[in-house]
Design a protein around this motif. Structure first.
Motif, short mmCIF file in Angstrom:
data_model
loop_
_atom_site.label_atom_id
_atom_site.label_comp_id
_atom_site.label_asym_id
_atom_site.label_seq_id
_atom_site.Cartn_x
_atom_site.Cartn_y
_atom_site.Cartn_z
N ASN A 107 61.48 48.67 52.38
CA ASN A 107 61.34 47.42 51.64
C ASN A 107 59.94 46.83 51.83
OD1 ASN A 107 63.60 45.96 50.03
ND2 ASN A 107 64.70 47.06 51.64
N VAL A 108 59.46 46.87 53.05
CA VAL A 108 58.12 46.33 53.32
C VAL A 108 57.06 47.19 52.61
CG1 VAL A 108 56.42 45.81 55.12
CG2 VAL A 108 58.85 45.33 55.52
N GLU A 109 57.28 48.50 52.61
CA GLU A 109 56.32 49.41 51.97
C GLU A 109 56.21 49.18 50.46
OE1 GLU A 109 56.87 53.59 52.99
OE2 GLU A 109 57.45 52.96 55.00
N THR A 110 57.29 48.75 49.83
CA THR A 110 57.23 48.56 48.37
C THR A 110 56.10 47.63 47.97
OG1 THR A 110 58.83 46.75 48.41
CG2 THR A 110 59.72 48.94 47.95
N ALA A 111 55.79 46.66 48.85
CA ALA A 111 54.74 45.69 48.52
C ALA A 111 53.36 46.31 48.56
CB ALA A 111 54.82 44.51 49.48
N MET A 112 53.26 47.48 49.21
CA MET A 112 51.93 48.09 49.37
C MET A 112 51.59 49.06 48.24
SD MET A 112 52.07 48.95 53.41
CE MET A 112 53.07 47.94 54.47
N LEU A 113 52.57 49.45 47.47
CA LEU A 113 52.33 50.46 46.43
C LEU A 113 51.24 50.00 45.49
CD1 LEU A 113 56.05 51.33 45.60
CD2 LEU A 113 54.42 52.65 46.99
#
Ligand SMILES: Nc1ncnc2c1ncn2[C@@H]1O[C@H](COP(=O)(O)OP(=O)(O)O)[C@@H](O)[C@H]1O
Ligand SMILES: [Mg+2]
Length: 223
Positions: A107-113
């Motif tokens: 979930n946190v990684e989605t913001a980095m895409l």
């Protein structure tokens, strides 16, 4: 004020429904200094979320101007707004808005895409952020396995993914019990100490007391 990181002038917002028009904002002007901690309070339905969405470039005002870091949002196209949002602004919502079939770290990684963080770094950074919000041991848990307070801390970690200057939170403790609320409040204090600009819509008296300034919105206006 020249050092305002967030500045609005006379913003109005009219929602055009199929049968009714709603005037959600009727001329709201605010100035928020860089690094400040502001609480936005006021009755339900009076325009607080609308104001947050407009400040964060998620929606556009009907009239008036918004400056973030002295950039005028009305001059930006949708791609420019999306870039600003992903790089400078973190959002936290009342209902967490986590993806249920992804783990906390994912979930946190989605913001980095969107912000083009190298793929190798994404997982590492997500775990470091989860550790920073006290969830190091929950990185591989899915939202359904977490308490409300833990889910909200995942959402805050996600909002911090691209190290934004500004954190906008819309009733972040609205669905938390008092113990979880205290955890989120403590996290807000430490983010403020690190120099983040915090804007929090809240009905929580404790948060409003900790904020440096309180803005009351009533009938779409700043009191
Ligand atoms: N997308 C929308 N479409 C139509 N009306 C809306 C929309 N969003 C909010 N409103 C209306 O605008 C007014 C202000 O809503 P909102 O900004 O959500 O208030 P608050 O966050 O203070 O509870 C309310 O009357 C609400 O029903
Ligand atoms: Mg609201």
């Amino acid at each position: 004020m020249n050092n305002s990181i967030i500045k609005t002038r006379d913003i109005t917002k009219v929602y055009n429904g199929s049968s009714v028009q709603t005037q959600a904002l009727r001329g709201a002007s605010i100035d928020l200094p860089r690094g400040s901690f502001t609480a936005i309070v006021g009755p339900s339905g009076h325009g607080k979320s609308t104001l947050m969405h407009i400040i964060g470039g998620l929606d556009r005002p009907t009239e008036g101007t918004v400056f973030i870091n002295e950039q005028e949002l009305s001059r930006m196209d949708n791609a420019g707004l999306a870039k600003l949002r992903s790089e400078r602004i973190g959002f936290v919502f009342q209902f967490f808005n986590l993806l249920q079939n992804l783990t906390a770290a994912e979930n946190v990684e989605t913001a980095m895409l969107f912000a083009k963080v190298p793929e190798k770094e994404q997982g590492k950074r997500a775990r470091a952020l989860l550790e920073a919000v006290g969830l190091a041991d929950k990185a591989d848990a899915k939202p359904g396995q977490l308490s409300g307070g833990q889910q909200q801390r995942v959402a805050i970690a996600r909002a911090l993914a691209n190290d934004p200057d500004i954190l906008l939170m819309d009733e972040p403790t609205g669905n938390l019990d008092s113990a979880a609320e205290a955890g989120v409040l403590e996290l807000l204090r430490s983010l403020h100490q690190k120099g983040k600009t915090l804007v929090v819509v809240t009905h929580n008296a404790e948060i409003a007391r900790k904020a440096e300034q309180v803005i009351t919105i009533r009938d779409g206006r700043v009191l």
